[in-house]
Design a protein around this motif. Structure first.
Motif, PDB file in Angstrom:
ATOM      1  N   ASN A  23      -6.625  31.921  -2.887  1.00  0.00           N
ATOM      2  CA  ASN A  23      -7.747  32.749  -3.329  1.00  0.00           C
ATOM      3  C   ASN A  23      -7.980  33.968  -2.444  1.00  0.00           C
ATOM      4  O   ASN A  23      -8.340  35.034  -2.948  1.00  0.00           O
ATOM      5  CB  ASN A  23      -9.025  31.916  -3.413  1.00  0.00           C
ATOM      6  N   ILE A  24      -7.786  33.822  -1.151  1.00  0.00           N
ATOM      7  CA  ILE A  24      -7.974  34.956  -0.244  1.00  0.00           C
ATOM      8  C   ILE A  24      -6.915  36.020  -0.509  1.00  0.00           C
ATOM      9  O   ILE A  24      -7.218  37.210  -0.595  1.00  0.00           O
ATOM     10  CB  ILE A  24      -7.945  34.486   1.230  1.00  0.00           C
ATOM     11  N   LEU A  25      -5.673  35.592  -0.654  1.00  0.00           N
ATOM     12  CA  LEU A  25      -4.594  36.531  -0.936  1.00  0.00           C
ATOM     13  C   LEU A  25      -4.764  37.156  -2.322  1.00  0.00           C
ATOM     14  O   LEU A  25      -4.447  38.327  -2.517  1.00  0.00           O
ATOM     15  CB  LEU A  25      -3.233  35.844  -0.811  1.00  0.00           C
ATOM     16  N   LYS A  26      -5.306  36.405  -3.277  1.00  0.00           N
ATOM     17  CA  LYS A  26      -5.543  36.947  -4.616  1.00  0.00           C
ATOM     18  C   LYS A  26      -6.492  38.137  -4.564  1.00  0.00           C
ATOM     19  O   LYS A  26      -6.303  39.131  -5.260  1.00  0.00           O
ATOM     20  CB  LYS A  26      -6.115  35.876  -5.545  1.00  0.00           C
ATOM     21  N   LYS A  27      -7.521  38.034  -3.738  1.00  0.00           N
ATOM     22  CA  LYS A  27      -8.469  39.148  -3.596  1.00  0.00           C
ATOM     23  C   LYS A  27      -7.782  40.369  -3.005  1.00  0.00           C
ATOM     24  O   LYS A  27      -7.998  41.497  -3.454  1.00  0.00           O
ATOM     25  CB  LYS A  27      -9.654  38.725  -2.731  1.00  0.00           C
ATOM     26  N   GLU A  28      -6.945  40.155  -1.997  1.00  0.00           N
ATOM     27  CA  GLU A  28      -6.203  41.262  -1.394  1.00  0.00           C
ATOM     28  C   GLU A  28      -5.239  41.890  -2.397  1.00  0.00           C
ATOM     29  O   GLU A  28      -5.060  43.107  -2.425  1.00  0.00           O
ATOM     30  CB  GLU A  28      -5.433  40.790  -0.167  1.00  0.00           C
ATOM     31  N   ILE A  29      -4.626  41.057  -3.216  1.00  0.00           N
ATOM     32  CA  ILE A  29      -3.697  41.551  -4.235  1.00  0.00           C
ATOM     33  C   ILE A  29      -4.439  42.384  -5.273  1.00  0.00           C
ATOM     34  O   ILE A  29      -3.942  43.427  -5.708  1.00  0.00           O
ATOM     35  CB  ILE A  29      -2.920  40.385  -4.874  1.00  0.00           C
ATOM     36  N   GLU A  30      -5.630  41.957  -5.658  1.00  0.00           N
ATOM     37  CA  GLU A  30      -6.426  42.738  -6.615  1.00  0.00           C
ATOM     38  C   GLU A  30      -6.780  44.109  -6.046  1.00  0.00           C
ATOM     39  O   GLU A  30      -6.720  45.119  -6.745  1.00  0.00           O
ATOM     40  CB  GLU A  30      -7.699  41.975  -7.001  1.00  0.00           C
ATOM     41  N   ILE A  31      -7.147  44.147  -4.769  1.00  0.00           N
ATOM     42  CA  ILE A  31      -7.458  45.418  -4.113  1.00  0.00           C
ATOM     43  C   ILE A  31      -6.218  46.302  -4.066  1.00  0.00           C
ATOM     44  O   ILE A  31      -6.268  47.496  -4.369  1.00  0.00           O
ATOM     45  CB  ILE A  31      -8.020  45.179  -2.694  1.00  0.00           C
ATOM     46  N   LEU A  32      -5.083  45.700  -3.719  1.00  0.00           N
ATOM     47  CA  LEU A  32      -3.827  46.440  -3.651  1.00  0.00           C
ATOM     48  C   LEU A  32      -3.404  46.929  -5.033  1.00  0.00           C
ATOM     49  O   LEU A  32      -2.908  48.051  -5.174  1.00  0.00           O
ATOM     50  CB  LEU A  32      -2.739  45.568  -3.033  1.00  0.00           C
ATOM     51  N   LYS A  33      -3.635  46.120  -6.047  1.00  0.00           N
ATOM     52  CA  LYS A  33      -3.294  46.510  -7.417  1.00  0.00           C
ATOM     53  C   LYS A  33      -4.094  47.742  -7.827  1.00  0.00           C
ATOM     54  O   LYS A  33      -3.543  48.701  -8.372  1.00  0.00           O
ATOM     55  CB  LYS A  33      -3.581  45.341  -8.363  1.00  0.00           C
TER      56      LYS A  33
END
Length: 103
Positions: A69-79
């Protein structure tokens, strides 16, 4: 073994050695092709190198393979960052004129 490449890619990112970070993330992905962390690292390096389309593909791959979940948030920001950078690059790209001859 992929953890060595993955960790070194993160180190290269911190040192702003984008090409080396991309190479190590790619090496890690050859060993473990579903590692979201490696896709994330490679996307970060590719954005910094100006390879926006390739970075966006890595972001999508990271999104598909992520279960943290933490990495998912970072991925959304990066996306979002990658999509905005790509849209901005397209908007400011030089326009070419093509002459058309009617025969």
């Amino acid at each position: 073994m992929p953890i060595i490449f993955s960790n070194r890619a993160l180190s290269y990112l911190k040192l702003k050695h984008w090409a080396l970070a991309e190479d190590d993330a790619t090496s890690a992905l050859r060993i473990c092709p579903n590692d979201a962390k490696c896709y994330h690292s490679r996307a970060l390096s590719r954005i910094s190198l100006g390879k926006l389309r390739a970075a966006l593909l890595d972001v999508y791959a990271a999104e598909d393979s992520c279960d943290n979940n933490i990495l998912k948030k970072e991925i959304e920001i990066l996306k979002s960052k990658c999509e905005n950078a790509l849209a901005d690059a397209v908007k400011h790209a030089p326009r070419r004129r093509v002459q058309v001859a009617i025969v």
